[in-house]
Enzyme design. Sequence first.
Site, short mmCIF file in Angstrom:
data_model
loop_
_atom_site.label_atom_id
_atom_site.label_comp_id
_atom_site.label_asym_id
_atom_site.label_seq_id
_atom_site.Cartn_x
_atom_site.Cartn_y
_atom_site.Cartn_z
N GLU A 32 0.82 -1.09 -0.03
CA GLU A 32 -0.12 0.01 -0.02
C GLU A 32 0.90 1.32 -0.01
O GLU A 32 0.56 2.21 -0.51
CB GLU A 32 -0.97 0.02 1.32
N GLU A 76 -0.95 -2.68 -9.84
CA GLU A 76 -0.90 -3.77 -8.88
C GLU A 76 0.57 -4.38 -8.94
O GLU A 76 1.02 -4.79 -7.90
CB GLU A 76 -1.91 -4.55 -9.06
#
Length: 851
Positions: free
Chosen positions: A305, A327
């Site tokens: 994150e 991602e």
Amino acid sequence: MAGTRNLTQVEAAERSRLLDVTSYDIAVDLTDGTGGPGDGTFRSTTEVTFRCAEPGATTFIEVAMHGLRSATLNGKPLDISGWSAETGLTLPDLAAENTLVIDADAAYSTTGQGLHRSMDPVDKEVYLYSQFETADAQRVFACFDQPDLKSVYTWHVTVPAHWTVVSNSRVVSAIDGDVEGTKTLHFEQSVRMSSYITALCAGPYHEVRKTHDGIDMGIFVRQSMKQYLDADDIFLITEQGFDFFHQQFQVRYPLPKYDQLYVPEFNAGAMENFGCVVHGEDYYIFRSAVTDYEFENRANTILHEMAHMWFGDLVTMRWWDDLWLNESFAEWASHWANAHATRFNDAWTTFLSVRKNWGYRQDQLSSTHPVYCDMPDMEAVEVNFDGITYAKGASVIKQLVAYVGIDAFVAGLRDYFGKHAWGNATFGDLLSSLEAETGKPLREFAAQWLETAQVNTLRPEIVTAEDGTYAEVAVRQEAPAAYPTLRTHRLGVGLYDLDGGALKRRETIEVTVSGERTVLTELAGKRVADVLLLNDEDLTYAKTRLDERSMATVVDHIATFDNSLARAIVWAATWDMVRDAEMRARDYVQLVVNGLPAESDINLVTATLRQGAGAIVNYADPAWAETGWTLLADAARTAIADTEPGSGFQLAWARTYISAARSGEDLARIAGWLDGDGVPEGLAIDTDLRWSIVAALSEAGRIGEDVINAELDSDRTASGERKAATATALIATADGKAEVWRRLTAGDALPNWLQRALLGGFQSTVHPELTAPYSPKYFEILDHIWASRDSEQAQEFVSGAYPSLQVSEETVAASDAWLADASHPAPLRRLVAEGRDAVVRAIAARLKDAS
Ligand SMILES: [Zn+2]
């Protein structure tokens, strides 16, 4: 799928050309009008100012609300009769400068999408968190919900006086509300960002703060969880991450604060809201003993994150066709940081055994797609958060780094961040930065790995000379018939020799393999190794095989390789051979029980034990399965006694023992543990392990609802309710299954946590026959579920209720019959086809096992 507009890429591109969104000012009232927390709906008022490049043009704004009270554009009321949550609101006759005010009632959610509301059963406190990726911000405020219409946001939030509210920016002032017992928090204007990473979390959260390198860091949990919060370790990893990324990226984290909230009932692992990261409490706040597998996994998520703060939040993909890049980069960067900046130095072994194997599995489904692919609309995006998007993409980034070198790669990143900060960019922009720094043409590399689907298999072909050297070593490259691409692989070939009973690496050579067959001339004349390991160091993305001699060696010596990555490669290769029906499941299980007890990497132990159980469930001849469970349970029981008391290894084996217990003796033993009888030294039968035992006994038909309820009485928490729901769903009776099915399918959607808990217990590996009657019902209800549920819950139902344990030609035929009707929505068809793929694979593997 229900509730929001299915925005298309064409619409988004046109709107982006037309608009420039200056600012949002958002006021929400989260109280019930008497000072308590609201329920049902909440008032949401949004004022958006934006410019339009073509005055007079018409566009639309997403407003996925329960009800729309009014809308005013440039001071004039808009006709709202055509509004719906699924279409949004048409905005006609735009001026060059526009002010739009939308007054609406938004709905709290229990599905994990939008503004999720939960009540803690311990103290009855209400907690809210927002989750807006991919396009659910429109459920909370009216917005142009696409990543390349960035803007700034100012929130005004009215809440009960004892609540804390966290958003992307800091609170400027707190004013007592008009109603006693309430307050209104005014936030400073946020930095520029996309709508999907805005955030609003509220409730009486427990808060811990610390400053590091000028960054004001916060960690939040529910009050009832604060006793389990180990803030020191979370802060440690967070600080290590900031130091590492600052040093590498040479671009500061751009916000003054970094909050991380651990929230209940979260669908995914975590979400990278800018400066307001939300993590799933279920996975990362530990009520009971856990192993280093869980600690490493938590560190990995924290770093993933955090990497998004730069890659995703500061520089954002233009459209969702670059979701993979978002991602894949975060996935690669988190393992990179874990390996270099934290105590988890073997993170690349974990990457292979946990993540890359997920990519390989996904890539071999009929739904496989290139890492990079077009995303025509939001529904297509939402089923693409998969093993290809995350893990295969990260593997390709790792290959790219190996190809250009880490220094040049990092230099390219710095250029990319510098050029595109606060804006949007594409993969092409990143390639341009990398090519400028490396001087290497990368488009061909990118096309080969990112624009083609499926995976190659690399097999060694060895001819031995009479003097004990290699006469010839070649690598044969294969591709599936439907995806015949052969690629250029840069890989290591390791030569390992037995030395005092252990496998030691003599040398690794780096070679390039391309085409159908490549002779490795470098190896001719070298002494034959006990193990020749293709893809040593895990440089390329390919399935690999072992030659006969190497396989014979690893059967007895797999745990003795001198590096964990080599062991992970062999475990991956053998698991893959089982799945490809090239190795009998029973031989794999034998390898697990022989080789794993000596394994010293907890991630390999955890991942491989799961695969061992999976081999028995899915890939073994059912007639042999009982023998398999006995083998696994016996090995686990021995390992529990042999491992260090109280260690993570002991716990990992104990979890396996509990789930593998099938015989009367084993079940009686774990039942005894609940009462404190015969508990192995060092093993704490704590809350979560107790629930594992209760679930196993319920599935085996040894206990009923009374025992489950008694257990729940001693654990009246959100976790306890969840575990009790799964244990109840596992009850091995026809009536029990009928009731679970009714709850899953009748009426409105269940809260996300309850649906997940019931799906987790509905199908049973002990009694698959109990859910056989639900196969036809499943296919009948699919369209209804898909049309009526929020996207994430719809997906979970389709995948979780698919009759995957009915391994038979009938299940394949039923799937084919349903799939033959092309009118079902494409993303739904994809998920059903993936279920079918797993059954087809299991049928072939079971045949192999029985041979
Ligand atoms: Zn991510």
